[in-house]
Write a protein that holds these residues in place. Structure first.
Motif, PDB file in Angstrom:
ATOM      1  N   UNK B 310      74.985  61.356  25.640  1.00 25.79           N
ATOM      2  CA  UNK B 310      74.622  62.484  26.507  1.00 25.79           C
ATOM      3  C   UNK B 310      74.876  63.798  25.783  1.00 25.79           C
ATOM      4  N   UNK B 311      76.012  63.831  25.108  1.00 25.62           N
ATOM      5  CA  UNK B 311      76.404  65.039  24.371  1.00 25.62           C
ATOM      6  C   UNK B 311      75.354  65.422  23.339  1.00 25.62           C
ATOM      7  N   UNK B 312      74.927  64.425  22.547  1.00 26.45           N
ATOM      8  CA  UNK B 312      73.950  64.719  21.509  1.00 26.45           C
ATOM      9  C   UNK B 312      72.602  65.077  22.115  1.00 26.45           C
ATOM     10  N   UNK B 313      72.243  64.392  23.225  1.00 24.93           N
ATOM     11  CA  UNK B 313      70.982  64.708  23.888  1.00 24.93           C
ATOM     12  C   UNK B 313      70.962  66.137  24.412  1.00 24.93           C
ATOM     13  N   UNK B 314      72.051  66.531  25.073  1.00 23.85           N
ATOM     14  CA  UNK B 314      72.115  67.896  25.609  1.00 23.85           C
ATOM     15  C   UNK B 314      71.979  68.895  24.472  1.00 23.85           C
ATOM     16  N   UNK B 315      72.697  68.648  23.393  1.00 23.68           N
ATOM     17  CA  UNK B 315      72.688  69.595  22.281  1.00 23.68           C
ATOM     18  C   UNK B 315      71.325  69.744  21.644  1.00 23.68           C
ATOM     19  N   UNK B 316      70.700  68.613  21.316  1.00 20.51           N
ATOM     20  CA  UNK B 316      69.461  68.691  20.540  1.00 20.51           C
ATOM     21  C   UNK B 316      68.223  68.858  21.403  1.00 20.51           C
ATOM     22  N   UNK B 317      68.203  68.223  22.588  1.00 24.64           N
ATOM     23  CA  UNK B 317      66.940  68.188  23.340  1.00 24.64           C
ATOM     24  C   UNK B 317      66.887  69.190  24.482  1.00 24.64           C
ATOM     25  N   UNK B 318      68.005  69.783  24.871  1.00 21.05           N
ATOM     26  CA  UNK B 318      67.966  70.777  25.938  1.00 21.05           C
ATOM     27  C   UNK B 318      68.357  72.153  25.427  1.00 21.05           C
ATOM     28  N   UNK B 319      69.547  72.236  24.798  1.00 16.74           N
ATOM     29  CA  UNK B 319      70.050  73.544  24.369  1.00 16.74           C
ATOM     30  C   UNK B 319      69.177  74.178  23.296  1.00 16.74           C
ATOM     31  N   UNK B 320      68.767  73.375  22.310  1.00 14.77           N
ATOM     32  CA  UNK B 320      68.011  73.944  21.190  1.00 14.77           C
ATOM     33  C   UNK B 320      66.667  74.512  21.650  1.00 14.77           C
ATOM     34  N   UNK B 321      65.830  73.730  22.410  1.00 13.10           N
ATOM     35  CA  UNK B 321      64.577  74.311  22.894  1.00 13.10           C
ATOM     36  C   UNK B 321      64.800  75.509  23.809  1.00 13.10           C
ATOM     37  N   UNK B 322      65.859  75.431  24.643  1.00 21.52           N
ATOM     38  CA  UNK B 322      66.151  76.535  25.553  1.00 21.52           C
ATOM     39  C   UNK B 322      66.454  77.806  24.769  1.00 21.52           C
ATOM     40  N   UNK B 323      67.234  77.648  23.698  1.00 25.98           N
ATOM     41  CA  UNK B 323      67.588  78.816  22.887  1.00 25.98           C
ATOM     42  C   UNK B 323      66.351  79.399  22.220  1.00 25.98           C
ATOM     43  N   UNK B 324      65.427  78.530  21.755  1.00 29.26           N
ATOM     44  CA  UNK B 324      64.205  79.029  21.111  1.00 29.26           C
ATOM     45  C   UNK B 324      63.325  79.756  22.131  1.00 29.26           C
ATOM     46  N   UNK B 325      63.219  79.180  23.347  1.00 29.93           N
ATOM     47  CA  UNK B 325      62.428  79.823  24.401  1.00 29.93           C
ATOM     48  C   UNK B 325      63.013  81.186  24.744  1.00 29.93           C
ATOM     49  N   UNK B 326      64.332  81.242  24.838  1.00 28.63           N
ATOM     50  CA  UNK B 326      65.009  82.495  25.156  1.00 28.63           C
ATOM     51  C   UNK B 326      64.691  83.559  24.112  1.00 28.63           C
ATOM     52  N   UNK B 327      64.723  83.111  22.856  1.00 32.37           N
ATOM     53  CA  UNK B 327      64.440  84.025  21.745  1.00 32.37           C
ATOM     54  C   UNK B 327      63.022  84.571  21.824  1.00 32.37           C
ATOM     55  N   UNK B 328      62.047  83.667  22.053  1.00 33.20           N
ATOM     56  CA  UNK B 328      60.651  84.115  22.116  1.00 33.20           C
ATOM     57  C   UNK B 328      60.405  84.973  23.345  1.00 33.20           C
ATOM     58  N   UNK B 329      61.000  84.576  24.476  1.00 34.35           N
ATOM     59  CA  UNK B 329      60.839  85.351  25.703  1.00 34.35           C
ATOM     60  C   UNK B 329      61.388  86.757  25.542  1.00 34.35           C
TER      61      UNK B 329
END
Lengths: 118, 338
Positions: B310-329
């Motif tokens: 779960x830890x690795x999934x949250x880190x790579x598949x949720x947090x990373x895309x969220x951070x990229x979206x935040x940056x572009x937004x």
């Protein structure tokens, strides 16, 4: 300016001295009564079986490699972010293209199951 | 001259921080006690206030045990790396603006470098070495597993940590922490503009400091003590010290980047005079820091631990895309409003 960095080196030196002094203070202040059992590897009270120098899951290596790839790209984004306003829409679209390429790689990594942990 | 001035500031700061750390341990024990309907330590001194002293004395008087099969040098080196990195990161945190002594302006920032944020990120990457090496050098299976898990976890969350900051850097256009504070002292705090970035940053910071709910490296029920199973006395204490110092550093980073650093809205610092203003700023900074550290402890005693996948999934598949979206937004909105 290089002189700006003197305090940083001093700070790191203070940290290291602190670590070396505190890490060895028990040599002087603590007792010293070693026995063979005390110095053996802790394995919940069982006799230690083999050593810990064994092979471990290849996934850890994969994560480390992926980290390097992505981290280098993030470091690349920092100068861009600092100059963001002066670069304007041109810089934004350039970064968009860069991120799309990054995401293609990211999609490939996920489809390959490199981040799948059982 | 620069070196002497810096050395004085460093010694004062390190003493303050180490005292705070000692009392944070007591605070954590008290908070956990009250959350579990216990009283907590109350025997040493009034209300247990001398407990940290007793703890340090106990650790200092312990026997130093280095396992016979361990790699002696690296076993000794690992805690030194951890504490050096943790203390070193404090050098660029602006606790207050400046004081005036004898007509001389003395900045309260130890090192005013223009790469502040980058420096802290670099050091937090180096922190992985301390933990991984201690796990490997102990020659113990629990330690090895703890060290491996920790390095994989820390480098995974390092990505989201680094990416979530980019939004703030875009808004303020600098990597210098005191300039980021200055930029917020006039207007609104960055958390108003960067709520998603802040959420990602907080989560990643929890994982970086190995705190619950991300404390898998030292998950007691399965790994005994994780990477520090084979450490005793003050060497073990050093890991503890660096964990709490890291907590202070990441909270201080949050205060500086998202909550306006030492500044308060609607306060006219120039009317106060430099020294009084510095005192107010110092108190403000530590009050904000205290609130965030309380949140760290609150979360620790409230949420259960994640499972490793779960830890690795949250880190790579949720947090990373969220951070990229935040940056572009952030970028798109900023350019549209220009």
């Amino acid at each position: 300016m290089l002189t700006d960095y003197i305090p940083i080196f001093l700070m790191l030196a203070v940290g290291a001295v602190l670590g070396i002094v505190m890490g060895n203070i028990n040599r002087i202040l603590g007792p010293r009564r070693p026995t063979a059992e005390k110095l053996s590897t802790y394995e919940s009270g069982m006799e230690p079986i083999r050593t810990a120098r064994e092979r471990f899951s290849v996934r850890f290596y994969l994560v480390a490699i992926l980290f390097i790839l992505f981290d280098v790209e993030i470091v690349f984004m920092y100068p861009w972010a600092v100059n963001f306003m002066s670069l304007g829409w041109f810089g934004f679209i350039e970064m968009l293209i860069f991120i799309v390429i990054l995401l293609i790689g990211y999609y490939y990594v996920i489809k390959k199951g490199a981040l799948q942990w059982q | 001259m620069i070196a002497i001035e810096a050395l004085i500031k460093i010694v004062v700061l390190v003493v303050i921080i180490l005292t705070i750390v000692a009392y944070l341990v007591l605070l954590e024990r008290k908070i956990s006690a009250y959350m579990q309907d216990r009283i907590g330590p109350n025997r040493v001194g009034p209300k247990g206030l001398f407990q940290p002293l007793a703890d340090v004395l106990k650790l200092v008087l312990k026997e130093m045990i280095v396992p016979a099969k361990a790699n002696k040098f690296i076993h000794a080196l690992a805690p030194v790396i951890s504490i050096t990195v943790a203390v070193g990161a404090l050098a660029v945190i602006p606790f207050a603006n400046y004081i005036v002594i004898g007509g001389q302006k003395i900045s309260l920032l130890i090192a005013n470098v223009n790469i502040g944020v980058l420096y802290i990120l670099a050091l937090s990457s180096l922190g992985v070495y301390g933990i991984t090496l201690s796990g490997w050098a102990s020659n113990n299976k629990y330690s090895l597993l703890g060290g491996l898990r920790s390095s994989a976890q820390m480098i995974s969350y390092e990505l989201s940590l680094g990416l979530s900051l980019v939004g703030v850097l875009m808004i303020d256009g600098t990597l210098q922490l005191d300039k980021i504070t200055m930029a917020q002292s006039g207007g609104l705090w960055n958390i108003i503009y960067q709520p998603i970035g802040f959420l990602v940053f907080v989560t990643a910071a929890f994982a970086e400091t190995n705190r619950l709910p991300f404390d898998l490296p030292e998950a007691e029920p399965e790994l005994v003590g994780g990477y520090h199973t084979e450490y005793s006395g003050m060497r073990w204490g050093l890991f503890f010290l660096s964990e709490y110092t890291n907590m202070i550093v990441s909270s201080a980073l949050m205060v500086t980047l998202y909550f306006g650093g030492w500044s308060l809205p609607f306060v006219n610092y120039s009317a106060l005079g430099a020294n009084l203003a510095a005192l107010v700023q110092f108190v403000t900074f530590f009050a904000k820091l205290g609130i965030l550290i309380f949140v760290f402890m609150w979360v620790r005693w409230t949420l259960p631990r994640f499972r490793y996948d779960q830890l690795m999934n949250v880190g790579w598949k949720i947090m990373l895309p969220l951070a990229i979206l935040n940056l572009l937004g952030t970028g798109a909105v900023m350019l549209a409003l220009k």
